[in-house]
Design a protein around this motif. Structure first.
Motif, mmCIF file in Angstrom:
data_model
loop_
_atom_site.group_PDB
_atom_site.id
_atom_site.type_symbol
_atom_site.label_atom_id
_atom_site.label_comp_id
_atom_site.label_asym_id
_atom_site.label_seq_id
_atom_site.Cartn_x
_atom_site.Cartn_y
_atom_site.Cartn_z
ATOM 1 N N TYR A 1 -1.690 -5.685 2.622
ATOM 2 C CA TYR A 1 -2.749 -4.725 2.977
ATOM 3 C C TYR A 1 -3.429 -5.167 4.270
ATOM 4 C CZ TYR A 1 -3.219 -1.702 -1.190
ATOM 5 O OH TYR A 1 -3.035 -0.753 -2.177
ATOM 6 N N PRO B 1 0.838 -1.203 0.000
ATOM 7 C CA PRO B 1 0.000 0.000 0.000
ATOM 8 C C PRO B 1 0.871 1.251 0.000
ATOM 9 C CG PRO B 1 -0.004 -1.055 2.165
ATOM 10 C CD PRO B 1 0.702 -1.993 1.242
ATOM 11 N N THR C 1 -5.542 4.350 -7.253
ATOM 12 C CA THR C 1 -4.937 3.045 -7.536
ATOM 13 C C THR C 1 -5.981 2.054 -8.030
ATOM 14 O OG1 THR C 1 -3.295 3.436 -5.792
ATOM 15 C CG2 THR C 1 -3.596 1.163 -6.532
ATOM 16 N N ALA C 2 -7.086 1.945 -7.302
ATOM 17 C CA ALA C 2 -8.106 0.948 -7.627
ATOM 18 C C ALA C 2 -8.760 1.228 -8.977
ATOM 19 C CB ALA C 2 -9.157 0.915 -6.522
ATOM 20 N N GLN D 1 -7.371 -1.112 4.845
ATOM 21 C CA GLN D 1 -6.912 -0.696 3.518
ATOM 22 C C GLN D 1 -7.666 -1.426 2.417
ATOM 23 O OE1 GLN D 1 -2.847 -1.647 4.417
ATOM 24 N NE2 GLN D 1 -2.240 0.490 4.679
ATOM 25 N N HIS E 1 -6.684 5.401 -2.271
ATOM 26 C CA HIS E 1 -7.120 4.098 -2.795
ATOM 27 C C HIS E 1 -7.881 4.267 -4.111
ATOM 28 C CE1 HIS E 1 -5.813 1.934 0.704
ATOM 29 N NE2 HIS E 1 -6.603 2.612 1.517
ATOM 30 N N GLU E 2 -8.649 5.328 -4.218
ATOM 31 C CA GLU E 2 -9.465 5.524 -5.416
ATOM 32 C C GLU E 2 -8.603 5.571 -6.672
ATOM 33 O OE1 GLU E 2 -12.925 8.453 -7.249
ATOM 34 O OE2 GLU E 2 -11.956 8.982 -5.345
ATOM 35 N N PHE F 1 -9.953 0.157 -0.625
ATOM 36 C CA PHE F 1 -9.709 -0.222 -2.017
ATOM 37 C C PHE F 1 -10.985 -0.756 -2.664
ATOM 38 C CE2 PHE F 1 -8.329 -2.757 -5.546
ATOM 39 C CZ PHE F 1 -7.129 -2.201 -5.986
#
Length: 329
Positions: free
Chosen positions: A157, A127, A136-137, A161, A133-134, A165
């Motif tokens: 993770y 992570p 990356t995801a 986390q 997270h938005e 995600f």
């Protein structure tokens, strides 16, 4: 003995419950590797029914992926390739970088090195606290929609986390450290995976060789081998861990007529929706895989294992020393 398999959401092929871990094949931090023997090892694993090959760009700074790609030429469709994303390296070291831009660059590099048009399981290696997270995801979900990856996973993770995600992309798997000596995930990650239908890829299944049954007090580690800095392999802990392995060896033989290596793998497989990642860099290290299948540990086995561990390892240490730093701002 037929190899047990498990389904990972998004991947049509049933996945072997032992996967070949290829960190050592990259050469870096394991005292070097022989590419020809590595190719032979990967091919032998596939021939034996192990179709999951787990790698990462940072393993040898691209070298492990290149070796995997070479080994799978002509047999790609028999393999399930899992690789990772979001670590970058430079002269200043290795750092986490899970930005969309970095992911987009890495996927093309990995596809080229692996000589394939898709990655079956694409995992965020660590992570990145500096990237939402938005971001990356959503970028990984775009890659999935484009067909460049089939399933999304994360590694190292926490449940919190993973919750962050999963608000923006579906998760199919999580890869934490997990073995008889390193069991922290039993408090959080493992129950979370069971609850949410995630497959757990347990890395370090043999605890960097400790549970192979092949180490002894005068085993030496050469070059840049990370075990030279792993607290488990330093006195006085090393002797205590070896004593625990010997006790486990006796239990495995007396109760089941099995090796301690088979016991260590079977123990992971009996914990739930799990895959044990088995690191090897020459074919001889694949010996004993079939011993892990076709039997189960019962409640008495599990009780006795816990008693032995408590008796011999009174100051256990985890794998925290392996965590790469985050970028600075």
């Amino acid at each position: 003995m037929s190899i047990e398999t498990i389904r990972i959401e998004g991947i049509a092929t049933p996945v072997s419950r032992i996967g070949l871990g290829t960190w050592a094949i990259g050469g870096w931090m394991w005292g070097g590797a022989d590419d020809a023997r590595s190719v032979e090892t990967i091919r032998q694993a596939v021939e034996s029914g192990i179709n999951l090959i787990d790698t990462a760009p940072v393993y040898g700074f691209g070298h492990s992926e290149e070796v995997v790609g070479k080994a799978l030429e002509g047999i790609r469709e028999r393999a399930v390739i899992a690789t990772k994303v979001a670590l970058e390296w430079s002269d200043s070291g290795i750092h986490r970088n899970a930005t969309a831009r970095r992911i987009r660059q890495e996927i093309e590099d990995s596809l080229r090195r692996l000589r394939t048009d898709r990655i079956d399981l694409y995992q965020v290696h660590w992570p990145d606290p500096l990237v939402p997270h938005e971001e990356t995801a959503r970028e990984l979900e775009r890659l999935r929609e484009e067909g460049k990856i089939l399933a999304i996973g994360v590694s190292n993770y926490s449940p919190e986390q993973m919750d962050g995600f999963r608000r923006f992309a579906p998760l199919a798997a999580v890869q934490p450290p997990y073995n008889l000596f390193e069991r922290a995930i039993e408090a959080d990650v493992l129950p979370y995976a069971r609850e949410h239908g995630l497959v757990v890829l347990a890395y370090g299944a043999l605890c960097r060789g400790l549970l192979s049954g092949r180490m002894h007090a005068d085993t030496a580690f050469e070059g840049d081998d990370l075990r030279k800095v792993d607290p488990k392999f330093q006195a006085p802990r090393f002797a205590r861990y070896l004593a625990a392995v010997e006790a486990l060896r006796q239990l495995a033989r007396e109760r089941h007529g099995k090796s301690v290596l088979a016991l260590a793998i079977r123990w992971i497989l009996d914990q739930g929706p799990t895959i044990a990642l088995w690191g090897a860099r020459h074919p001889g290290q694949l010996a004993g895989i079939d011993e892990a299948f076709g039997w189960k540990l019962d409640a008495e086995d599990l009780r006795r294992i816990d008693v032995l561990l408590a008796e011999h390892v009174k100051d256990p240490v985890g794998p925290e020393f392996m965590a790469p730093p985050a970028r600075q701002g």
